[in-house]
Every structure is written in C-alpha cells, then in structure tokens.
Write a protein that holds these residues in place. Structure first.
Motif, PDB file in Angstrom:
ATOM      1  N   LEU A 227       0.850  -1.188   0.000  1.00  0.00           N
ATOM      2  CA  LEU A 227       0.000   0.000   0.000  1.00  0.00           C
ATOM      3  C   LEU A 227       0.886   1.238   0.000  1.00  0.00           C
ATOM      4  N   THR A 228       0.685   2.097  -0.983  1.00  0.00           N
ATOM      5  CA  THR A 228       1.440   3.342  -1.062  1.00  0.00           C
ATOM      6  C   THR A 228       0.476   4.505  -0.895  1.00  0.00           C
ATOM      7  N   LEU A 229       0.773   5.375   0.044  1.00  0.00           N
ATOM      8  CA  LEU A 229      -0.091   6.523   0.314  1.00  0.00           C
ATOM      9  C   LEU A 229       0.693   7.801   0.076  1.00  0.00           C
ATOM     10  N   GLN A 230       0.037   8.768  -0.560  1.00  0.00           N
ATOM     11  CA  GLN A 230       0.638  10.080  -0.722  1.00  0.00           C
ATOM     12  C   GLN A 230      -0.447  11.134  -0.555  1.00  0.00           C
ATOM     13  N   PHE A 231      -0.120  12.175   0.186  1.00  0.00           N
ATOM     14  CA  PHE A 231      -1.015  13.315   0.350  1.00  0.00           C
ATOM     15  C   PHE A 231      -0.220  14.587   0.062  1.00  0.00           C
ATOM     16  N   THR A 232      -0.887  15.537  -0.553  1.00  0.00           N
ATOM     17  CA  THR A 232      -0.241  16.799  -0.896  1.00  0.00           C
ATOM     18  C   THR A 232      -0.675  17.891   0.079  1.00  0.00           C
ATOM     19  N   ASN A 233      -0.214  19.103  -0.197  1.00  0.00           N
ATOM     20  CA  ASN A 233      -0.613  20.284   0.578  1.00  0.00           C
ATOM     21  C   ASN A 233      -0.194  20.166   2.039  1.00  0.00           C
ATOM     22  N   GLY A 234       1.021  19.711   2.277  1.00  0.00           N
ATOM     23  CA  GLY A 234       1.504  19.597   3.650  1.00  0.00           C
ATOM     24  C   GLY A 234       1.718  20.956   4.291  1.00  0.00           C
ATOM     25  N   ARG A 235       1.191  21.124   5.511  1.00  0.00           N
ATOM     26  CA  ARG A 235       1.349  22.387   6.235  1.00  0.00           C
ATOM     27  C   ARG A 235       1.788  22.086   7.663  1.00  0.00           C
ATOM     28  N   MET A 236       2.814  22.750   8.112  1.00  0.00           N
ATOM     29  CA  MET A 236       3.277  22.589   9.489  1.00  0.00           C
ATOM     30  C   MET A 236       2.243  23.174  10.449  1.00  0.00           C
ATOM     31  N   LEU A 237       2.027  22.485  11.562  1.00  0.00           N
ATOM     32  CA  LEU A 237       1.180  22.986  12.626  1.00  0.00           C
ATOM     33  C   LEU A 237       2.068  23.500  13.761  1.00  0.00           C
ATOM     34  N   ARG A 238       1.476  24.313  14.637  1.00  0.00           N
ATOM     35  CA  ARG A 238       2.282  24.893  15.710  1.00  0.00           C
ATOM     36  C   ARG A 238       2.930  23.801  16.555  1.00  0.00           C
ATOM     37  N   TYR A 239       2.167  22.761  16.845  1.00  0.00           N
ATOM     38  CA  TYR A 239       2.689  21.586  17.547  1.00  0.00           C
ATOM     39  C   TYR A 239       1.662  20.473  17.432  1.00  0.00           C
ATOM     40  N   HIS A 244       5.340  19.874  23.136  1.00  0.00           N
ATOM     41  CA  HIS A 244       6.677  19.324  22.876  1.00  0.00           C
ATOM     42  C   HIS A 244       6.711  18.418  21.645  1.00  0.00           C
ATOM     43  N   GLN A 245       5.554  18.238  20.969  1.00  0.00           N
ATOM     44  CA  GLN A 245       5.484  17.360  19.803  1.00  0.00           C
ATOM     45  C   GLN A 245       5.347  18.181  18.523  1.00  0.00           C
ATOM     46  N   GLN A 246       5.965  17.688  17.448  1.00  0.00           N
ATOM     47  CA  GLN A 246       5.873  18.344  16.146  1.00  0.00           C
ATOM     48  C   GLN A 246       4.746  17.709  15.334  1.00  0.00           C
ATOM     49  N   ALA A 247       4.142  18.488  14.424  1.00  0.00           N
ATOM     50  CA  ALA A 247       3.007  17.959  13.667  1.00  0.00           C
ATOM     51  C   ALA A 247       2.820  18.728  12.366  1.00  0.00           C
ATOM     52  N   ALA A 248       2.154  18.083  11.441  1.00  0.00           N
ATOM     53  CA  ALA A 248       1.780  18.693  10.165  1.00  0.00           C
ATOM     54  C   ALA A 248       0.465  18.081   9.730  1.00  0.00           C
ATOM     55  N   VAL A 249      -0.224  18.757   8.821  1.00  0.00           N
ATOM     56  CA  VAL A 249      -1.450  18.225   8.229  1.00  0.00           C
ATOM     57  C   VAL A 249      -1.246  18.174   6.722  1.00  0.00           C
ATOM     58  N   LYS A 264      -7.079  31.808  14.812  1.00  0.00           N
ATOM     59  CA  LYS A 264      -5.729  31.261  14.775  1.00  0.00           C
ATOM     60  C   LYS A 264      -5.659  30.070  13.820  1.00  0.00           C
ATOM     61  N   GLN A 265      -4.433  29.674  13.526  1.00  0.00           N
ATOM     62  CA  GLN A 265      -4.228  28.474  12.720  1.00  0.00           C
ATOM     63  C   GLN A 265      -4.866  27.277  13.427  1.00  0.00           C
ATOM     64  N   MET A 266      -5.474  26.386  12.641  1.00  0.00           N
ATOM     65  CA  MET A 266      -6.016  25.153  13.202  1.00  0.00           C
ATOM     66  C   MET A 266      -4.895  24.341  13.831  1.00  0.00           C
ATOM     67  N   SER A 267      -5.186  23.751  14.975  1.00  0.00           N
ATOM     68  CA  SER A 267      -4.190  22.929  15.656  1.00  0.00           C
ATOM     69  C   SER A 267      -4.411  21.449  15.337  1.00  0.00           C
ATOM     70  N   TYR A 268      -3.470  20.641  15.728  1.00  0.00           N
ATOM     71  CA  TYR A 268      -3.571  19.183  15.573  1.00  0.00           C
ATOM     72  C   TYR A 268      -4.863  18.670  16.218  1.00  0.00           C
TER      73      TYR A 268
END
Length: 525
Positions: A227-239, A244-249, A264-268
């Motif tokens: 299974l190969t998954l790819q998603f576009t439009n990656g955006r960094m989230l504040r955390y 202390h955790q890093q995240a992106a959507v 504000k920017q949407m959070s995780y």
C-alpha cells in the motif's frame, strides 16, 4: 516548423570549418530549448509565448503541438527532431535517445557525445501526465484504462529531475507564473529553484505510480499487498497533541484541506475534533448541533431550528462545552453567532455563515470559523509501531429487532435512534442516555461498561426518567441494564450477541425495559 534551423546550420558549419574557434562558437551560438508535452493544457499557450519572447526554441508533439499551432506559436515537432514518427497510436513518441539525451546530458561532461549525435540541450521540460487517477474512478474496462497509463511523460520527468543541475522540470501549471517571472529576470533558474522543481517532479511520479499500483492491486484484492499513500498540501502545525510534539497536516479535500475564515491556525487537536464532530453530524438530517471535546461528543441535540439545537446541545454539559469544537449542519446567523460568542469555543464549523454572523464572530479573534467541506470518505489509516492499520467500512445494514415482551413506544424509539447515532462516534466502552431531542448523559472510554453507565448518569443534564440508553457493544451481564433502569431508563438498544443474551433479556422483561438488538457493534478505540 523549426525556428532555429538557420542558427543550427550556422553553428554546425562554423564548428566544422574553424576548429580553432570551435569551443567559443559552440558556446556562444548554442540555442535554448524547451520541451512541452502536457495533457492539461491550462496556461500552456501563455507559457509558450513567454518562452518565445525570451528566445527559447520549443519542441512539442501531439495535442500540445496542436494547441501551440492553433495559437500561431512556432515549434519543432519531436518526430522531426528525432527522425522517427509517432507510432503505435501515440504510445511511442518521446521515447528516443535524442530526447532523453537532451534531458540527461551533463553540461561540460557530455557535450562531445551530444554534438556527435546531434542532441540538443533541453534546459526546460514542461510535462503533466495522462489523468490515470481521475479515469480510474470512471469504471472503465481495464483495456481502456491502461491507455491512461503514461509512459513517456514519467520517463522524461525522471530524466530531467535527475539532471536538475542543468534542467528545470515543471509538472504543475500553478508553477508557470514562477517560470515566466524567472524568464523575465534574465538570470535563469537558480540551483535552488531547479532542486525544488525536481522534488515536486519526483513526488508527482511517485504518486502517479502509487495510484496505478494500488488500483491494479485492488482489482483482485480487498487490500493490496503493498500500500502506497501520498497526500499533498503539507502544512506545518504549531505543535502536535502537546507543545513538545511536532506535527503537520496533509490533504486538499475534506477536513484535511479546510482552512478557517478567521482565527488562529487550526491545531492538531482541532483537526481531530472537527473530524469527529462532522462525522457524527453527518448522521442527522434535521437541524443538529454537535459539541466535541477531546474527540468525544459532550452534547448533541436536534431542534426545530439550529439555534434551538445549539443551545440545547450546549446545556447537556456546559462545563465541557468550554473550549470545545462546535459543528452545525445549518447556516449560522447573527443571533446564533452571538450565542456561540458567549462561551469560549475553539472552532465553529457550519455549511455557511451570514455576513452579520461573520462580523459578530470577529469579536472572538482567536476563534476559528470554518466552512464545512464536503465529506471525503476513505479508508481509515492509523499508525502502529512498524506499520499501519487500514480499515474500510463497506455498505452495511443494521437489523433492528425488538427482543423483549414490550415494544418501544414512538418516543422511546426516537430517543433510541439519537442515542445509537451518538454511540457510533464515541470512544468505547460507551453508554449514551438520550431523549427524543438530545443526549442527556454520556459515559465514554471506560474499561468497564458499568462504569460508563455510572459516569453517564452522574453527568446527566436532566432527570433520566423515561430516557433511552444505547451501548456500543453487547451487554455481557444484566448489570449495566439494571443500573440504567434504576436511573430511569425505559428502553435500551445494543448489538446483541452475548452468550448471556437470555439473562439480559429476562432482566429487561423483569424491569419492563423495551430492548432492541441491532446486530452491529460500534467499538471505537
């Protein structure tokens, strides 16, 4: 036609007759070539005109060449350049050493071999691919679908991207303005630009191959072995869930692609809660409000209008509604906006907002206001140590059966349906009390079903006399039913299927509780 044929003749003649100036003349008179071959013709004519204005010579073929010719733009047919015609109904046209040599040739390293075989340096490749992803959703016969598997396009893209040191490769029409801007600067593409384009190009071919692989594997497998998954439009989230955790959507559709109108920017955690709330909201057609806190509903209500539904849902658990995410399935007007403003709300999501509502919500400058996107149902994917779990929910039908001596009344049945819908979207073990309009008490995420019932009773917003109760899985013992009945519940819905179903049914008859089996369990872990 070949706009540079005369220049090329001069170049070749000069290089043959005056060897002492060979290097100087070849460098000085060499032409700039761009190869254009696109399925999506958006913006290609304007780009080609800009290329001509900046002294590029263009190679093209097929439908792209037809579009250029229709706009009066001079170009060289790829078949004329290679000396081979397009063949096999267009399957073979750019698969030729003179094309790939022009893309892969290293400047100052491969110049002699390129000159020997008449290979032009291609400095810019503009390609987008046959629309396999879109056509694979059209239920085409396999023999027709495979004609949308591009071969020459990915081969050229990979060649140009590999040689990004010397070649710029563009696979997305949205990048054409940057190309034109760069042309206008007269300084050429920077190393950084070419590397960014190459990364995007390899991501595109990877996604394309993944789509083909997944589709073909799914023809005879429920899930493909790879299974190969790819998603576009990656955006960094504040955390992430915590600071202390890093995240992106990632994603362009559904909740993943949604961005707020204000706030504000949407959070995780915001994304998780909106996703949970809107999934539950989709269960209802009447005006409905769903309030979610920490990925569980804390208040759900239907109403004659959306304001009534919201106020009723908020009152189910006013304490938990503080700092919550609100999802609504009707337009928000000024009056409702002011009601939402009166409580601290992290996110409010609805199909639309009146202008007055938007103005009223600006007073809460940090509150995210989100227009509900169309839901995009797909497989559920969750990571575990070393891999992922993938879950799919095919079409299914519940089979509601009354298994007690007494049938539920009309009011009890309405309450059972609300409780059951909410049960489906609440963490296990869960027990939901409801009346005909709203949830009354929610017990979620407990190891013991009896404890979930006790929590729901303790948190109830109103007396539970005459209420209905739902359990996401079967009752292994009569104790949960007995606790619910003691609190006032008169009807219960559950999947059934326990080895002690008979004991539970006997207890329900003894307590005069109408009970329904659905045959479907709704664990949520």
């Amino acid at each position: 036609m070949d706009p540079g044929q005369g220049k090329k003749a001069v170049l070749n003649r000069s290089c043959r007759t005056n060897t002492s100036f060979l290097s100087f003349l070849c460098v000085y008179t060499i032409m700039k070539w761009a190869l254009l071959s696109v399925w999506d013709k958006t913006g290609i004519v304007d780009l080609a005109q800009a290329l001509i204005q900046h002294n590029f010579s263009i190679m093209s073929s097929g439908g792209t060449g037809t579009a250029l010719a229709g706009a009066g733009i001079p170009f060289t047919e790829v078949s004329r350049y290679t000396g081979f015609p397009e063949m096999m109904d267009g399957r073979v046209k750019t698969l030729h050493p003179k094309v790939h040599g022009g893309l892969l040739g290293r400047r100052q390293i491969d110049d002699a071999i390129m000159a020997k075989y008449g290979i032009n340096r291609i400095g810019l490749l503009v390609v987008n691919l046959y629309p396999f992803e879109r056509m694979s959703r059209e239920s085409l016969p396999l023999e027709k679908l495979i004609e949308y598997i591009d071969v020459g396009g990915p081969a050229m893209i990979r060649a140009a991207a590999k040689n990004f040191k010397d070649v710029a490769v563009v696979v997305d029409p949205s990048d054409y303005p940057e190309v034109v801007k760069t042309l206008s600067s007269n300084v050429g593409f920077s190393h950084e630009q070419r590397l960014i384009f190459a990364k995007k190009a390899f991501a595109r071919t990877a996604a394309y191959d993944a789509a083909i692989s997944n589709h073909l594997s799914n023809l005879d497998n429920t899930f493909p072995p790879i299974l190969t998954l790819q998603f576009t439009n990656g955006r960094m989230l504040r955390y992430g869930e915590n600071p202390h955790q890093q995240a992106a959507v990632y994603g362009t559709t559904g909740i993943a692609g949604a961005e707020p109108l204000q706030g504000k920017q949407m959070s995780y955690n915001n994304y998780l809660d909106v996703n949970a709330g809107t999934a539950l909201l989709a269960e209802f057609e009447e005006p409905t409000a769903v309030i979610v806190k920490h990925n569980n509903p804390c208040g759900v209500s239907v109403g004659t209008d959306i304001l009534e539904a919201y106020l009723s849902a908020r009152d189910v658990d006013p304490v938990s509604a503080y700092g919550s995410v609100v999802s609504l399935n009707r337009e928000v007007d000024k009056k409702l906006a002011e009601a939402i403003d009166s409580t601290f709300v992290e996110v409010v999501a609805a199909p639309s907002f009146t202008r007055d509502a938007v103005e009223a919500m600006r007073k809460k400058e940090n509150m995210r206001v989100l227009i509900l996107p169309e839901r995009n149902t797909s497989d559920e994917v969750r990571t575990i140590d070393g891999g992922v779990l993938v879950q799919r929910t095919p079409a299914y039908q519940e089979n509601w059966q009354v298994i007690t001596d007494r049938d539920p009344t009309t009011d009890e049945m309405s309450a059972l349906r609300i409780a059951w819908k909410v049960c489906k979207h609440t963490k296990s073990n869960t027990i939901i009390f409801a009346d005909q309009k709203r949830t009354l008490g929610i017990g979620a995420g407990q190891m013991s079903r009896v404890d979930s019932a006790k929590i729901a009773i303790e948190k109830a917003c109103a007396p539970l006399a005459g209420s209905a109760v739902a359990s996401d899985a079967f009752l292994p013992f009569p104790d949960t039913l007995e606790v619910a009945a003691k609190a006032g519940a008169t009807a219960l819905v559950q999947p059934g299927g326990s080895i002690r179903d008979d004991e539970v049914i006997k207890a329900a008859n003894r307590l005069n509780v109408a009970m329904v089996f659905t045959g479907v369990r709704y664990f949520r872990h």
